[in-house]
Design an enzyme around this catalytic site. Structure first.
Site, PDB file in Angstrom:
ATOM      1  N   GLY A   1       0.809  -1.212   0.000  1.00 62.43           N
ATOM      2  CA  GLY A   1       0.000   0.000   0.000  1.00 62.43           C
ATOM      3  C   GLY A   1       0.840   1.257   0.000  1.00 62.43           C
ATOM      4  O   GLY A   1       0.345   2.369   0.199  1.00 62.43           O
TER       5      GLY A   1
ATOM      6  N   HIS B   1      -2.627   2.761 -12.767  1.00 65.03           N
ATOM      7  CA  HIS B   1      -2.028   3.854 -11.996  1.00 65.03           C
ATOM      8  C   HIS B   1      -2.353   5.208 -12.631  1.00 65.03           C
ATOM      9  O   HIS B   1      -2.720   6.154 -11.942  1.00 65.03           O
ATOM     10  CB  HIS B   1      -0.506   3.701 -11.918  1.00 65.03           C
ATOM     11  CG  HIS B   1      -0.065   2.852 -10.776  1.00 65.03           C
ATOM     12  ND1 HIS B   1      -0.115   3.268  -9.477  1.00 65.03           N
ATOM     13  CD2 HIS B   1       0.423   1.597 -10.740  1.00 65.03           C
ATOM     14  CE1 HIS B   1       0.327   2.307  -8.687  1.00 65.03           C
ATOM     15  NE2 HIS B   1       0.655   1.278  -9.424  1.00 65.03           N
TER      16      HIS B   1
ATOM     17  N   GLU C   1       8.454  10.186 -17.265  1.00 66.78           N
ATOM     18  CA  GLU C   1       8.975   8.811 -17.241  1.00 66.78           C
ATOM     19  C   GLU C   1      10.467   8.851 -17.539  1.00 66.78           C
ATOM     20  O   GLU C   1      10.868   9.420 -18.562  1.00 66.78           O
ATOM     21  CB  GLU C   1       8.264   7.944 -18.281  1.00 66.78           C
ATOM     22  CG  GLU C   1       6.796   7.734 -17.948  1.00 66.78           C
ATOM     23  CD  GLU C   1       6.046   6.980 -19.026  1.00 66.78           C
ATOM     24  OE1 GLU C   1       6.419   7.098 -20.208  1.00 66.78           O
ATOM     25  OE2 GLU C   1       5.080   6.283 -18.684  1.00 66.78           O
TER      26      GLU C   1
HETATM   27  N1  LIG Z   1       6.277   4.043 -16.904  1.00 67.30           N
HETATM   28  C1  LIG Z   1       5.318   4.338 -16.031  1.00 67.30           C
HETATM   29  N2  LIG Z   1       5.288   3.665 -14.850  1.00 67.30           N
HETATM   30  C2  LIG Z   1       4.312   3.988 -13.971  1.00 67.30           C
HETATM   31  C3  LIG Z   1       3.333   4.984 -14.241  1.00 67.30           C
HETATM   32  N3  LIG Z   1       2.508   5.049 -13.166  1.00 67.30           N
HETATM   33  C4  LIG Z   1       2.963   4.144 -12.274  1.00 67.30           C
HETATM   34  N4  LIG Z   1       4.047   3.503 -12.753  1.00 67.30           N
HETATM   35  C5  LIG Z   1       4.878   2.488 -12.063  1.00 67.30           C
HETATM   36  O1  LIG Z   1       4.095   1.619 -11.290  1.00 67.30           O
HETATM   37  C6  LIG Z   1       4.888   1.084 -10.216  1.00 67.30           C
HETATM   38  C7  LIG Z   1       4.113   1.072  -8.921  1.00 67.30           C
HETATM   39  O2  LIG Z   1       3.009   0.271  -9.079  1.00 67.30           O
HETATM   40  P1  LIG Z   1       2.760  -1.141  -8.368  1.00 67.30           P
HETATM   41  O3  LIG Z   1       3.879  -2.062  -8.695  1.00 67.30           O
HETATM   42  O4  LIG Z   1       1.390  -1.546  -8.745  1.00 67.30           O
HETATM   43  O5  LIG Z   1       2.765  -0.710  -6.860  1.00 67.30           O
HETATM   44  P2  LIG Z   1       3.517  -1.264  -5.592  1.00 67.30           P
HETATM   45  O6  LIG Z   1       4.328  -0.091  -5.183  1.00 67.30           O
HETATM   46  O7  LIG Z   1       4.200  -2.576  -5.797  1.00 67.30           O
HETATM   47  O8  LIG Z   1       2.322  -1.602  -4.684  1.00 67.30           O
HETATM   48  P3  LIG Z   1       1.841  -0.975  -3.349  1.00 67.30           P
HETATM   49  O9  LIG Z   1       2.898  -1.235  -2.333  1.00 67.30           O
HETATM   50  O10 LIG Z   1       0.568  -1.688  -3.053  1.00 67.30           O
HETATM   51  O11 LIG Z   1       1.597   0.457  -3.615  1.00 67.30           O
HETATM   52  C8  LIG Z   1       6.086   2.004 -10.065  1.00 67.30           C
HETATM   53  O12 LIG Z   1       7.268   1.309 -10.430  1.00 67.30           O
HETATM   54  C9  LIG Z   1       5.799   3.147 -11.057  1.00 67.30           C
HETATM   55  O13 LIG Z   1       6.989   3.619 -11.679  1.00 67.30           O
HETATM   56  C10 LIG Z   1       3.394   5.688 -15.482  1.00 67.30           C
HETATM   57  O14 LIG Z   1       2.610   6.573 -15.781  1.00 67.30           O
HETATM   58  N5  LIG Z   1       4.394   5.306 -16.340  1.00 67.30           N
END
Ligand SMILES: Nc1nc2c(ncn2[C@@H]2O[C@H](COP(=O)(O)OP(=O)(O)OP(=O)(O)O)[C@@H](O)[C@H]2O)c(=O)[nH]1
Length: 178
Positions: free
Chosen positions: A12, A47, A59
């Site tokens: 989270g 996301h 990015e």
């Molecule tokens: N390239 C790109 N990556 C994104 C974007 N939005 C989110 N991400 C990536 O999504 C990743 C985070 O998402 P998750 O892997 O679902 O989240 P998490 O951090 O493992 O999960 P929680 O601990 O539950 O929040 C990160 O590495 C971000 O860089 C975007 O617009 N573009």
């Protein structure tokens, strides 16, 4: 003000980090991941849809300071992906990552972070950095995973020392540890 948010996968932490800016429109979201397969593309899409439309997304991995604009609030998700991308770039031609190479990888990640921090010229900026606790499980079987765990652990310590506040998110619950 620099805030570090750490936690395990699906703890989270990303949601908590985004909620720190829930009333803000003036936010740059710095994504370090590369959406190279269907699973990641789907995750990234979710996301993007969940973020306020006013937020600007940057990015990138190297030259993170290019994300800096007139905005006051920055959110980088996540340092762990940045580390793994830099680690694979630097170690792509070797089978064994020795201590010298581990240091180069760490120094490169920290330099990127420092460039970002130093590049924000506004005095009262906010920077939220998301990372992972990768060392809380069994010792990984493979050399590369053990090295990654060690590098990320040391980077987390350094960035926590730079941060004004640090949160550990566990089961969706943030605990302030600094
Ligand atoms: N390239 C790109 N990556 C994104 C974007 N939005 C989110 N991400 C990536 O999504 C990743 C985070 O998402 P998750 O892997 O679902 O989240 P998490 O951090 O493992 O999960 P929680 O601990 O539950 O929040 C990160 O590495 C971000 O860089 C975007 O617009 N573009």
């Amino acid at each position: 003000m620099i805030t570090l948010v750490t936690g395990g996968a699906r703890s989270g932490k990303s949601r908590f980090a985004e909620n720190l800016y829930k009333d803000e429109k003036d936010v740059v979201y710095i994504a370090t991941s590369k959406a190279t397969d269907a699973e990641m593309r789907e995750r990234v899409k979710l996301h993007q849809e969940s973020r306020p439309s006013e937020w600007r997304t940057y990015e990138g991995n190297y030259d993170l300071q290019n994300s800096i604009g007139k905005e006051r609030n920055y959110l980088l998700d996540c340092i762990t992906v940045l580390t793994s991308n830099i680690m694979f770039d630097i170690s792509k031609d070797v089978e064994y990552i020795d201590y010298d190479m581990q240091r180069r990888i760490e120094d490169t990640v920290i330099r990127e972070m420092q460039n970002l921090i130093n590049g924000i010229s506004l005095k009262d900026y906010n920077l939220v950095l998301v990372t992972n606790e990768v060392g809380d499980s069994i010792v990984p079987e493979h050399h590369i995973s053990r090295v990654f765990r060690d590098i990320q652990g040391r980077i987390n310590q350094k960035i926590a020392s730079l941060a004004d506040e640090v949160y550990l998110v566990c089961c969706g619950i943030p605990v302030k540890i600094k």
